[in-house]
Every structure is written in structure tokens, then in C-alpha cells.
Design an enzyme around this catalytic site. Structure first.
Site, short mmCIF file in Angstrom:
data_model
loop_
_atom_site.label_atom_id
_atom_site.label_comp_id
_atom_site.label_asym_id
_atom_site.label_seq_id
_atom_site.Cartn_x
_atom_site.Cartn_y
_atom_site.Cartn_z
N SER A 186 0.85 -1.18 0.00
CA SER A 186 0.00 0.00 0.00
C SER A 186 0.89 1.23 0.00
O SER A 186 2.07 1.17 0.37
CB SER A 186 -0.88 0.00 1.26
OG SER A 186 -1.55 1.24 1.42
N TYR B 73 -3.00 -0.77 10.78
CA TYR B 73 -2.97 -1.18 9.38
C TYR B 73 -1.69 -0.68 8.71
O TYR B 73 -1.02 -1.43 7.99
CB TYR B 73 -4.20 -0.63 8.65
CG TYR B 73 -4.21 -0.94 7.18
CD1 TYR B 73 -4.57 -2.21 6.73
CD2 TYR B 73 -3.87 0.02 6.23
CE1 TYR B 73 -4.58 -2.50 5.37
CE2 TYR B 73 -3.88 -0.26 4.88
CZ TYR B 73 -4.23 -1.53 4.45
OH TYR B 73 -4.23 -1.81 3.11
#
Length: 278
Positions: free
Chosen positions: A133, A146
Site C-alpha cells: 500500500s 494497518y
């Protein structure tokens, strides 16, 4: 007879990025085995689906052994399975919740890699592609757990690529920005919501929903996976989509104070402090 076609194993392939990736690889000529906790689904897919829980060693071992039994080899592993926690203060998640997200997003990838690498070593080559990500190189306030898993994916992948390169195995990370999937709908709620974070939590949940709705289609990420899989000399990192590339350049070349101020301004963090007005 074992298959002579290239065999791909894609985790978390029931929807979103995983499903788009499995479909794209199938079109490109791979024999694809997708996985999910539920296994085969009612709606037919152009690829086989196997049951897999990446948090359980025995499930990982069984699935990898089944693909080897059926095909004799695995040429590409795409580690995509993962989930997030809805925007919240880091202290609103318990240690147990922190361990749960790492167990899937990071240790699930480690389990899959450990199960597949011995087969790739014996066959003299292979590709491992980990779905990371932009939050592997950027912070995201109120999504600290996260983000921590994605930073871990980056460090593990780069180190692993150095280890395995001389064995004919290459490792790459795909770095999407916000993607239009059910990610936000599937995110866990923090298990201890504090009144001190209520306003910013509501604001950021709305912000994240907007970012997901206007995000790149999963096909954008799937195309980046295919580029990495087919590259003669694969790169370590592949950004997926224009927003991700722009943020990567910003992180690399902009002064840190400018990046810091931009994050706080974009998320209106200071306006949420006591005594501040919007």
C-alpha cells in the site's frame, strides 16, 4: 501428467483486488488457484478456488500441498489476503486486535511464503508478489495498526528479495492508493471506542468512504501485478495508479515538513483538537 503452464496462487481472491488479479492472470495464460476462507463459491469463476485461512499453519500447508499435488509446481504467489481496522485512535484497539491484524496482514504473508519458497527453490525459480500500500511508505493517522502491517510488508519483502535472488526467485511489492473495493465495509471496528476520539473518528470514517468510492478500480492493481509477474528484471516496488505514483514522488522529493503539514491539513487533524474551530 503435471501442468507445463505457469501456476499462480492468489490469496484473498473472493473479491476486490484478489479477484481482479486472479482474473487478469487467467486471461494472461496462467493456471490460477484463488483462495478464500470459504473456498469455492456459488458464482462460477474463471479460476479454481480453494479454502485457505492464512492465520493457520495447517491450512496454509494443506492448500500449498494440494496445488503441488495437482500441478507439480507453483510459479507465482500473490499475497493479497488482509483487512483493516476502521479509523480510530491507536489506543482504541486492544493488543489482541493488534495481534489479529498482524496475524493476517503480515504473518499470513510469512506463512504463505515459507510454505511456497521450498518448492520454488527446488524448481530453480519463481515470483512472489506482495500487495502492499502507499501506507507502506506514508503515515495514515488513526489507521496506525494497518499502516504498521504495510510497513512490515515493505521491509520483509525487500530483505527477502535479496535472500532469494540468487535462487532465481524474485520478490516485488505492489503499492496501490485507495482502491474501490469493499475494504472499508469489511474493516473491524475498534474494540474500545473512547469519547475523546469520537469527532475525529466520525470525520475520518466519512473521509475514508469518499476516498474508497473515488479510488482506482481493482483492475489497476491487477495490471501492476501482471507487470511485475512478467517483467524479465522485476522491480522491488510497483505503484498502482496515478495517485499512488504522485504520492510516491511527493514522499521521495518533498521536504518532510511539507508532507507532514499536508497530511494534517488534508485530514483536518488540527481542527479536531479541543479549542479549534473548522
Amino acid at each position: 501428467m503435471k501442468s507445463q503452464k505457469s501456476i499462480a496462487l492468489v490469496t484473498g481472491a473472493s473479491s476486490g483486488i484478489g479477484k481482479a488479479t486472479a482474473e487478469r492472470l487467467t486471461i494472461a495464460g496462467y493456471t490460477v488457484y484463488g483462495t478464500s476462507r470459504r473456498g469455492a463459491q456459488a458464482n462460477p469463476q474463471p479460476f479454481a478456488m480453494l479454502p485457505l485461512d492464512v492465520t493457520r499453519d495447517e491450512s496454509v500447508d494443506a492448500t500449498v500441498k494440494e496445488v503441488i499435488r495437482l500441478e507439480g509446481h507453483i510459479d507465482l504467489l500473490v499475497n493479497n489476503a488482509g483487512f483493516g481496522v476502521a479509523p480510530a485512535g491507536a489506543e482504541e484497539s486492544s493488543i489482541e486486535q493488534a495481534q489479529a491484524i498482524f496475524n493476517t496482514n503480515f504473518f499470513g504473508m510469512v506463512r504463505m511464503t515459507r510454505a511456497v519458497v521450498p518448492h520454488m527453490r527446488r524448481q530453480g525459480g519463481g515470483r512472489i508478489i506482495n500487495i502492499g500500500s502507499i501506507f507502506g511508505f506514508l503515515p495514515m493517522p488513526y489507521m496506525a495498526l494497518y499502516v504498521a502491517t504495510k510497513h512490515a510488508v515493505e521491509g520483509y519483502s525487500e530483505s527477502l528479495d535479496h535472500e532469494l535472488r540468487t535462487r532465481g526467485i524474485r520478490v516485488s511489492v505492489i503499492e496501490p492508493a485507495n482502491t474501490s473495493t469493499q475494504f472499508d465495509a469489511n474493516a473491524l471496528e475498534p474494540d474500545s471506542q473512547l469519547e475523546e476520539y469520537r469527532e475525529i473518528r466520525v470525520s475520518l470514517v466519512k473521509k475514508m468512504k469518499e476516498l474508497v468510492e473515488t479510488g482506482d478500480k481493482p483492475d489497476v492493481v491487477a495490471d501492476a501485478v501482471l507487470r511485475a509477474a512478467l517483467a524479465a528484471n522485476p522491480k522491488l516496488r510497483y505503484t498502482a495508479g496515478g495517485r499512488a505514483r504522485g504520492l510516491q514522488l511527493l514522499r521521495r522529493f518533498a521536504p518532510p515538513r511539507l508532507v507532514d503539514a499536508g497530511i494534517r491539513r488534508d485530514l483536518r487533524l488540527d481542527a479536531a483538537l479541543p479549542g479549534k474551530t473548522s
